[in-house]
Scaffold this active site. Sequence first.
Site, PDB file in Angstrom:
ATOM      1  CG  HIS A  73      33.663  47.346  39.960  1.00  0.00           C
ATOM      2  ND1 HIS A  73      34.754  47.575  40.491  1.00  0.00           N
ATOM      3  CD2 HIS A  73      33.880  46.486  38.900  1.00  0.00           C
ATOM      4  CE1 HIS A  73      35.727  47.010  39.723  1.00  0.00           C
ATOM      5  NE2 HIS A  73      35.062  46.247  38.934  1.00  0.00           N
ATOM      6  CG  HIS A  75      33.485  43.312  35.005  1.00  0.00           C
ATOM      7  ND1 HIS A  75      34.658  44.010  34.270  1.00  0.00           N
ATOM      8  CD2 HIS A  75      33.914  43.498  36.230  1.00  0.00           C
ATOM      9  CE1 HIS A  75      35.272  44.631  35.084  1.00  0.00           C
ATOM     10  NE2 HIS A  75      34.836  44.038  36.470  1.00  0.00           N
ATOM     11  NE  ARG A  77      32.854  39.168  32.101  1.00  0.00           N
ATOM     12  CZ  ARG A  77      33.927  39.624  32.459  1.00  0.00           C
ATOM     13  NH1 ARG A  77      34.562  40.661  32.296  1.00  0.00           N
ATOM     14  NH2 ARG A  77      34.539  39.126  33.551  1.00  0.00           N
ATOM     15  CG  ASN A 107      36.811  44.650  31.711  1.00  0.00           C
ATOM     16  OD1 ASN A 107      35.723  45.200  31.921  1.00  0.00           O
ATOM     17  ND2 ASN A 107      37.393  43.750  32.444  1.00  0.00           N
ATOM     18  CG  HIS A 243      38.583  45.929  42.844  1.00  0.00           C
ATOM     19  ND1 HIS A 243      39.750  46.651  42.739  1.00  0.00           N
ATOM     20  CD2 HIS A 243      38.349  45.501  41.475  1.00  0.00           C
ATOM     21  CE1 HIS A 243      40.229  46.565  41.442  1.00  0.00           C
ATOM     22  NE2 HIS A 243      39.360  46.046  40.594  1.00  0.00           N
ATOM     23  CG  ASP A 314      35.363  43.190  40.308  1.00  0.00           C
ATOM     24  OD1 ASP A 314      34.881  43.416  39.276  1.00  0.00           O
ATOM     25  OD2 ASP A 314      36.564  42.925  40.836  1.00  0.00           O
ATOM     26  N   GLY A 333      38.225  36.670  38.498  1.00  0.00           N
ATOM     27  CA  GLY A 333      36.829  37.183  38.531  1.00  0.00           C
ATOM     28  C   GLY A 333      35.827  36.429  39.042  1.00  0.00           C
TER      29      GLY A 333
END
Length: 451
Positions: A73, A75, A77, A107, A243, A314, A333
């Site tokens: 998990h 991100h 980007r 996302n 999470h 995360d 975040g």
Amino acid sequence: MKHLKRSKSDNTSDLPSLLIRDAQIWTKNDTTRGSILVEHGKIRRIARSITERADEEILARRLIVLPGLIDGHVHLRDMKLSYKEDFTTGTAAAAAGGFTSVIDMPNSLPPTDSAERLRERAERASGKILVNVGFHSAALNDYDEVRGMKTAGAFSMKLYLPSPIAPLDIDDDKVVVQVLNAAKQASLLLTVHAEDMTKLPRTEKITTFAELVRLRRGNAETSAVRRILRLQRPIGCRVHFCHVSLPSSLSAISDRASSRLSSEITPHHILLDENHVKTLRWKAWMVPPLRPGKDRQNLFRAMKMGIPTIMATDHAPHTVKEKAQPPRESSPGIPGLETALPLMLTMVNKGKLSLGRLVSLLATNPAKIFDLRSKGRLENGADGDLVLVDLKKRGMVDPARFFSKAHYSPFEGWKTQGVVHTTIVNGLVVYREGEIVGKPGGGKILKSGRR
Ligand code: NCD
Ligand code: ZN
Ligand code: ZN
Ligand code: ZN
């Protein structure tokens, strides 16, 4: 530590071989002293002593070798969000943190919401990554689309309940059932961010982050978990809860004792509580938010007992400008890739966590959940993904030195014991003692169910 480099000999392969000598090696349940030979990107041999020569040798007498960590998990980007993080900085952070494989959340901008988008994102990443990278896709309720994402190699589709990535009326049980059915039919894992926003008060005036965090009540999480569990039961698709921040949510999942269900905890939810928000403010703002101290303690206890399936960071980088806003406007975040392992090794040193539990949470179990069959363990034929840690060495969390673009952390200034010494990805040294030595493009694109 000494690092002997030999000139490339008569090796026919273009990948140099690597010999890690005289280390403490994590095998099944314990460490044993020995050496590891990695050839063609795979573990060739593990033995008490190996006399063969290799292109590169690492004398690892003081080091413990663990399977490379897997973060399910993150991100990363990049693309239109490259100002927050890009594939190179995000995977550099992973390498520095001992993670050899990470799975990216959908996302992004553009979002990973179709097979086509997933392929574009993978293509964009391929020349830029330092560790192996896989992709989750957005949750959809159309079977053909879902099958397409599965074929493109998605590791899961992510149902983001606070606000779905692809437009779905997630308050309608019928729609969620369609998503669950599509996951079942396509044999695709469903990952869930479980928070029911309808359970939260909307209108209250708030001025502080502490208030913001307290308003985002825990029952929004536990009730969303229960709802998904209720809808999943008759369908039986595999569901992974991201999470999980509360003991009540965790026990709702573990009480079902189903091999089709799994759960994830983060370092921040087991180490920090809502009191930290008062002083740290935006540095401690993430969703789900930090919880009361009692819940944190019980979550930590559950982790020790082996109740959550995996740990994930995360890793969710934003700029300081986006974070240092009034509470309602601040982006939730925090970066997590570079702090997770040192923090957990510190827990091992303090006797609060066993090394075995650490390895199962961060390597063995993620490999199982995400079906990375040749990863998560050190044995002949497994992928050459390894992390060498110095369990004795002390350090301090210093966000100014992060490879991530997000130079802040709620753990800033925390003293740690246990550091990442060397990270090896596909048989190549990528990170060593504070420096990235690998080349972007050295990581592989992971596809679920391949290789
Ligand atoms: C994540 C992000 O920034 O993408 N933020 C967070 O606080 N965890 C989104 C998420 O994982 O829910
Ligand atoms: Zn060294
Ligand atoms: Zn989430
Ligand atoms: Zn996330």
